[in-house]
Design a protein around this motif. Structure first.
Motif, PDB file in Angstrom:
ATOM      1  N   ALA A  46       0.845  -1.192   0.000  1.00  0.00           N
ATOM      2  CA  ALA A  46       0.000   0.000   0.000  1.00  0.00           C
ATOM      3  C   ALA A  46       0.878   1.238   0.000  1.00  0.00           C
ATOM      4  CB  ALA A  46      -0.903   0.003   1.215  1.00  0.00           C
ATOM      5  N   MET A  47       0.376   2.279  -0.645  1.00  0.00           N
ATOM      6  CA  MET A  47       1.066   3.567  -0.625  1.00  0.00           C
ATOM      7  C   MET A  47       0.014   4.664  -0.645  1.00  0.00           C
ATOM      8  SD  MET A  47       2.729   3.586  -4.405  1.00  0.00           S
ATOM      9  CE  MET A  47       1.907   2.697  -5.700  1.00  0.00           C
ATOM     10  N   SER A  48       0.361   5.787  -0.083  1.00  0.00           N
ATOM     11  CA  SER A  48      -0.560   6.909  -0.085  1.00  0.00           C
ATOM     12  C   SER A  48       0.189   8.153  -0.514  1.00  0.00           C
ATOM     13  CB  SER A  48      -1.173   7.106   1.303  1.00  0.00           C
ATOM     14  OG  SER A  48      -0.169   7.421   2.241  1.00  0.00           O
ATOM     15  N   GLY A  49      -0.572   9.112  -1.043  1.00  0.00           N
ATOM     16  CA  GLY A  49       0.046  10.342  -1.493  1.00  0.00           C
ATOM     17  C   GLY A  49      -0.960  11.260  -2.149  1.00  0.00           C
ATOM     18  N   THR A  50      -0.434  12.244  -2.849  1.00  0.00           N
ATOM     19  CA  THR A  50      -1.240  13.257  -3.509  1.00  0.00           C
ATOM     20  C   THR A  50      -1.055  13.142  -5.014  1.00  0.00           C
ATOM     21  OG1 THR A  50      -0.916  14.721  -1.626  1.00  0.00           O
ATOM     22  CG2 THR A  50      -1.682  15.740  -3.655  1.00  0.00           C
ATOM     23  N   ILE A  51      -2.163  13.186  -5.762  1.00  0.00           N
ATOM     24  CA  ILE A  51      -2.082  13.104  -7.219  1.00  0.00           C
ATOM     25  C   ILE A  51      -1.395  14.355  -7.737  1.00  0.00           C
ATOM     26  CG2 ILE A  51      -3.399  13.063  -9.368  1.00  0.00           C
ATOM     27  CD1 ILE A  51      -5.440  11.325  -7.969  1.00  0.00           C
ATOM     28  N   ASP A  52      -0.304  14.134  -8.474  1.00  0.00           N
ATOM     29  CA  ASP A  52       0.466  15.233  -9.037  1.00  0.00           C
ATOM     30  C   ASP A  52      -0.037  15.576 -10.433  1.00  0.00           C
ATOM     31  OD1 ASP A  52       2.579  17.129  -9.246  1.00  0.00           O
ATOM     32  OD2 ASP A  52       3.768  15.661 -10.335  1.00  0.00           O
ATOM     33  N   MET A  53      -0.225  14.568 -11.258  1.00  0.00           N
ATOM     34  CA  MET A  53      -0.739  14.753 -12.618  1.00  0.00           C
ATOM     35  C   MET A  53      -1.629  13.566 -12.942  1.00  0.00           C
ATOM     36  SD  MET A  53       2.475  16.139 -14.802  1.00  0.00           S
ATOM     37  CE  MET A  53       1.558  17.143 -15.937  1.00  0.00           C
ATOM     38  N   ARG A  65       4.390  10.417  -3.280  1.00  0.00           N
ATOM     39  CA  ARG A  65       4.157   9.524  -2.128  1.00  0.00           C
ATOM     40  C   ARG A  65       4.491  10.201  -0.811  1.00  0.00           C
ATOM     41  NH1 ARG A  65       6.573   3.815  -3.906  1.00  0.00           N
ATOM     42  NH2 ARG A  65       6.435   3.570  -1.660  1.00  0.00           N
ATOM     43  N   ARG A  66       3.729   9.862   0.209  1.00  0.00           N
ATOM     44  CA  ARG A  66       3.924  10.413   1.553  1.00  0.00           C
ATOM     45  C   ARG A  66       5.121   9.791   2.280  1.00  0.00           C
ATOM     46  NH1 ARG A  66      -0.135  13.295   1.477  1.00  0.00           N
ATOM     47  NH2 ARG A  66      -2.307  12.749   1.603  1.00  0.00           N
ATOM     48  N   ASP A  67       5.490   8.585   1.879  1.00  0.00           N
ATOM     49  CA  ASP A  67       6.572   7.898   2.580  1.00  0.00           C
ATOM     50  C   ASP A  67       7.950   8.303   2.082  1.00  0.00           C
ATOM     51  OD1 ASP A  67       6.647   6.686   0.096  1.00  0.00           O
ATOM     52  OD2 ASP A  67       6.308   4.655   0.833  1.00  0.00           O
ATOM     53  N   GLY A  68       8.007   9.321   1.217  1.00  0.00           N
ATOM     54  CA  GLY A  68       9.291   9.776   0.703  1.00  0.00           C
ATOM     55  C   GLY A  68       9.776   8.976  -0.481  1.00  0.00           C
ATOM     56  N   GLY A  69       8.909   8.150  -1.048  1.00  0.00           N
ATOM     57  CA  GLY A  69       9.284   7.308  -2.174  1.00  0.00           C
ATOM     58  C   GLY A  69       9.319   8.031  -3.506  1.00  0.00           C
ATOM     59  N   GLY A  70       9.070   9.335  -3.491  1.00  0.00           N
ATOM     60  CA  GLY A  70       9.134  10.108  -4.727  1.00  0.00           C
ATOM     61  C   GLY A  70       7.826  10.100  -5.483  1.00  0.00           C
ATOM     62  N   ARG A  71       7.944  10.157  -6.796  1.00  0.00           N
ATOM     63  CA  ARG A  71       6.784  10.231  -7.679  1.00  0.00           C
ATOM     64  C   ARG A  71       6.568   8.858  -8.302  1.00  0.00           C
ATOM     65  NH1 ARG A  71       6.249  13.170 -13.189  1.00  0.00           N
ATOM     66  NH2 ARG A  71       4.150  14.012 -13.083  1.00  0.00           N
ATOM     67  N   THR A  72       5.342   8.341  -8.215  1.00  0.00           N
ATOM     68  CA  THR A  72       5.039   7.000  -8.696  1.00  0.00           C
ATOM     69  C   THR A  72       3.901   7.052  -9.706  1.00  0.00           C
ATOM     70  OG1 THR A  72       5.702   6.049  -6.582  1.00  0.00           O
ATOM     71  CG2 THR A  72       4.327   4.686  -7.982  1.00  0.00           C
ATOM     72  N   MET A  73       4.035   6.288 -10.783  1.00  0.00           N
ATOM     73  CA  MET A  73       2.978   6.200 -11.783  1.00  0.00           C
ATOM     74  C   MET A  73       2.061   5.034 -11.448  1.00  0.00           C
ATOM     75  SD  MET A  73       3.209   5.817 -15.918  1.00  0.00           S
ATOM     76  CE  MET A  73       3.621   4.090 -15.945  1.00  0.00           C
ATOM     77  N   VAL A  74       0.758   5.287 -11.512  1.00  0.00           N
ATOM     78  CA  VAL A  74      -0.245   4.247 -11.272  1.00  0.00           C
ATOM     79  C   VAL A  74      -1.096   4.157 -12.522  1.00  0.00           C
ATOM     80  CG1 VAL A  74      -2.141   3.504  -9.804  1.00  0.00           C
ATOM     81  CG2 VAL A  74      -0.257   4.800  -8.811  1.00  0.00           C
ATOM     82  N   CYS A  75      -1.191   2.950 -13.081  1.00  0.00           N
ATOM     83  CA  CYS A  75      -1.910   2.728 -14.320  1.00  0.00           C
ATOM     84  C   CYS A  75      -3.177   1.918 -14.047  1.00  0.00           C
ATOM     85  CB  CYS A  75      -1.000   1.979 -15.294  1.00  0.00           C
ATOM     86  SG  CYS A  75      -1.748   1.694 -16.897  1.00  0.00           S
TER      87      CYS A  75
END
Length: 104
Positions: A46-53, A65-75
């Motif tokens: 699981a990961m949580s965060g704010t939609i950037d684009m 991502r909130r956990d400091g994992g950077g920017r992640t793409m979700v398809c």
């Protein structure tokens, strides 16, 4: 000796705390930039965060991502479930400089 706090007794009478669960979003057309989301993959991560684009056809989005994992793409083709935690706050409309200075 130690005495119980009256606040603890009140909390005990109320029962366990209720935590609001995020609403599942099967239709990504309701997602938008700045929304807070939680993504749960089929393998249990699981990961949580704010939609950037988000793509215009809403088939893919990138989240910070909130956990400091950077920017992640979700398809949408990935085996994931998305839950909306909070909607993006509406931006304040721009004001004219004269209005801010108090000019009529």
């Amino acid at each position: 000796m130690y005495q119980r706090s009256p606040l603890r007794r009140i909390a005990a009478r109320r029962g366990p705390a209720r935590v609001a669960t995020p609403a599942q979003v099967p239709d990504w057309s309701r997602l938008g930039r700045g929304d807070d989301v939680e993504v749960l993959a089929a393998r249990g991560t699981a990961m949580s965060g704010t939609i950037d684009m988000i793509a215009a056809d809403r088939s893919v989005f990138w989240m910070i991502r909130r956990d400091g994992g950077g920017r992640t793409m979700v398809c949408s083709g990935d085996d994931v479930s998305v839950a909306m935690v909070a909607r993006a706050k509406a931006a304040r409309p721009p004001q004219h400089e004269a209005a801010e200075a108090g000019c009529p």
